[in-house]
Design a protein around this motif. Structure first.
Motif, PDB file in Angstrom:
ATOM      1  N   MET A   1       0.921  -1.157  -0.114  1.00 27.32           N
ATOM      2  CA  MET A   1      -0.051  -0.017   0.076  1.00 27.32           C
ATOM      3  C   MET A   1       0.902   1.257  -0.261  1.00 27.32           C
ATOM      4  O   MET A   1       0.602   2.215  -0.594  1.00 27.32           O
ATOM      5  CB  MET A   1      -1.022  -0.130   1.294  1.00 27.32           C
ATOM      6  N   THR A   2       1.890   1.239   0.625  1.00 27.34           N
ATOM      7  CA  THR A   2       2.924   2.277   0.376  1.00 27.34           C
ATOM      8  C   THR A   2       3.505   2.571  -0.628  1.00 27.34           C
ATOM      9  O   THR A   2       3.573   3.889  -1.146  1.00 27.34           O
ATOM     10  CB  THR A   2       4.299   2.140   1.619  1.00 27.34           C
ATOM     11  N   LEU A   3       3.849   1.532  -1.223  1.00 24.24           N
ATOM     12  CA  LEU A   3       4.319   1.866  -2.783  1.00 24.24           C
ATOM     13  C   LEU A   3       3.379   2.102  -3.930  1.00 24.24           C
ATOM     14  O   LEU A   3       3.454   3.150  -4.518  1.00 24.24           O
ATOM     15  CB  LEU A   3       4.989   0.486  -3.405  1.00 24.24           C
ATOM     16  N   LEU A   4       2.011   1.839  -3.641  1.00 22.91           N
ATOM     17  CA  LEU A   4       0.953   2.006  -4.372  1.00 22.91           C
ATOM     18  C   LEU A   4       0.484   3.761  -4.172  1.00 22.91           C
ATOM     19  O   LEU A   4       0.571   4.483  -5.267  1.00 22.91           O
ATOM     20  CB  LEU A   4      -0.374   1.397  -4.016  1.00 22.91           C
ATOM     21  N   LEU A   5       0.655   4.218  -2.880  1.00 26.54           N
ATOM     22  CA  LEU A   5       0.749   5.660  -2.616  1.00 26.54           C
ATOM     23  C   LEU A   5       1.684   6.491  -3.335  1.00 26.54           C
ATOM     24  O   LEU A   5       1.453   7.358  -3.690  1.00 26.54           O
ATOM     25  CB  LEU A   5       0.378   5.954  -1.378  1.00 26.54           C
ATOM     26  N   GLN A   6       2.680   5.854  -3.223  1.00 25.78           N
ATOM     27  CA  GLN A   6       4.078   6.601  -3.631  1.00 25.78           C
ATOM     28  C   GLN A   6       4.128   6.791  -5.147  1.00 25.78           C
ATOM     29  O   GLN A   6       4.478   7.800  -5.728  1.00 25.78           O
ATOM     30  CB  GLN A   6       5.616   5.949  -3.132  1.00 25.78           C
ATOM     31  N   GLU A   7       3.586   5.677  -5.816  1.00 23.22           N
ATOM     32  CA  GLU A   7       3.475   5.762  -7.177  1.00 23.22           C
ATOM     33  C   GLU A   7       2.319   6.431  -7.707  1.00 23.22           C
ATOM     34  O   GLU A   7       2.018   6.404  -9.097  1.00 23.22           O
ATOM     35  CB  GLU A   7       3.546   4.497  -7.916  1.00 23.22           C
ATOM     36  N   GLY A   8       1.342   6.855  -7.079  1.00 20.62           N
ATOM     37  CA  GLY A   8       0.293   7.603  -7.493  1.00 20.62           C
ATOM     38  C   GLY A   8      -0.797   6.648  -8.093  1.00 20.62           C
ATOM     39  O   GLY A   8      -1.604   7.058  -8.944  1.00 20.62           O
ATOM     40  N   VAL A   9      -1.126   5.468  -7.509  1.00 17.33           N
ATOM     41  CA  VAL A   9      -1.967   4.354  -8.060  1.00 17.33           C
ATOM     42  C   VAL A   9      -3.411   4.853  -7.554  1.00 17.33           C
ATOM     43  O   VAL A   9      -3.437   5.272  -6.391  1.00 17.33           O
ATOM     44  CB  VAL A   9      -1.834   3.073  -7.795  1.00 17.33           C
ATOM     45  N   LYS A  10      -4.391   5.144  -8.342  1.00 16.55           N
ATOM     46  CA  LYS A  10      -5.489   5.482  -8.026  1.00 16.55           C
ATOM     47  C   LYS A  10      -6.606   4.415  -7.933  1.00 16.55           C
ATOM     48  O   LYS A  10      -6.494   3.518  -8.611  1.00 16.55           O
ATOM     49  CB  LYS A  10      -6.267   6.475  -8.930  1.00 16.55           C
TER      50      LYS A  10
END
Length: 326
Positions: free
Chosen positions: A274-283
């Motif tokens: 989840m941290t990586l998804l937020l960092q990469e801007g996954v919506k």
């Protein structure tokens, strides 16, 4: 939802154990629509509780597992912490004398928690989310990741039906069906062992003792002639395929229980993902289609999953080895 609001994407989570439930809760809180499938009956039913009592050994939750729960749901974590039993040290015996060994980091001892309680509470939290639909007694029959579709079987009716998804998470344990389906489209380390020189080099690096006992000629002959099953290999890499699917928890890195860190690593998988998804801007909504992007691939999601497989692998191999050596 008004017509002007974007439609949330759907993630299918296979496996409603602690890792699958936490993943479902995490994605739902980010605005995804979640379908959670479990092959077993509802664990909260009296009949299921009676069967689960046979697994009497409690789970050990460390700081990394608690941190993962807190990152997703702090209130839920506080409820869990009221039920755990801190194990602040060990008392091994030596020459008939007890030796007290205390944890070195205050506040980071391992905590004993009831296996059924943890899973039931996470399942209850998932059930309360309007973004999560849960289906018990359903098993995966086949997966077509390029088409973003899996075939499910209702174990009560025997009916099979297709389920479309935008993203799939395999949290279905050591004998993961999702992992087996991924092996059809993802090359693993063993797939590259295709000539004697590479085979011997790989065994010299990872299993030098086996090589010396078996002998080079016999080992190469056996390895090339005998069928190999990737399901027995728990040190998988990569953990994902494109922007379609990822495996978490025991599905990706089942380990022997001697170190008490299998659950904690699985919960930590969710936090790191989840941290990586937020960092990469996954919506949680579908990204705009860009000219030249193949098959509508979400490049943000691809980058996040690539980073996960690249950075998570070393840590998981280390904990698997520590568990075996402990």
């Amino acid at each position: 939802m008004s017509p002007s609001e974007p439609t949330p994407r759907k993630v299918v989570v296979v496996g409603a154990g602690p890792v699958g439930c936490l993943a479902a809760i995490a994605f739902a809180k980010q605005g995804w629509k979640v379908d959670l499938y479990e092959g077993r009956p509802d664990l909260r039913l009296p009949s299921s509780k009676a069967a689960n009592q046979q697994r009497s050994i409690n789970l050990a939750m460390s700081h990394r597992g608690i941190a993962a729960l807190e990152a997703v749901d702090p209130a839920l974590t506080q409820r869990f912490l009221q039920t755990v039993i801190p194990m602040r040290g060990r008392e091994p015996s030596f020459n008939n004398r007890l030796l007290c060994v205390l944890t070195l980091v205050p506040g980071q001892c391992i905590n004993s928690i009831d296996r059924a309680l943890l899973n039931e509470e996470l399942l209850q939290e998932a059930s309360a989310s309007p973004n999560i639909s849960i289906f018990f007694k359903h098993k995966v029959v086949a997966a077509y990741f390029d088409q973003k579709r899996i075939t499910m079987r209702n174990l009560e009716s025997g009916q099979e039906f297709p389920v479309d998804f935008d993203f799939c998470i395999g949290a279905d344990g050591s004998y993961s069906v999702i992992r087996r389906q991924m092996m059809r489209v993802v090359s693993s380390d063993l797939d590259r062992l295709n000539n004697p020189e590479i085979i011997l080099g790989w065994f010299k690096l990872h299993f030098p003792d086996a090589l010396s006992m078996i002998g080079e000629e016999t080992l190469v002959d056996d390895f090339t002639r005998n069928p190999r099953s990737p399901l027995i290999c728990t040190k998988s890499k990569p953990y994902h395929y494109q922007d379609r699917v990822i495996i978490l928890g025991d599905a990706a890195h089942s380990m022997v229980p001697f170190y008490g860190q299998g659950l904690n690593c699985g919960l930590e998988d969710v936090r790191i993902l989840m941290t990586l998804l937020l960092q990469e801007g996954v919506k949680p909504t579908a990204p705009p289609i860009k000219v030249g992007t193949p098959n509508g691939v979400d490049q943000c999601l691809v980058r996040a999953l690539d980073r996960y497989s690249d950075t998570r692998h070393e840590d998981l191999i280390a904990i698997c080895d520590l568990a075996m050596d402990n």
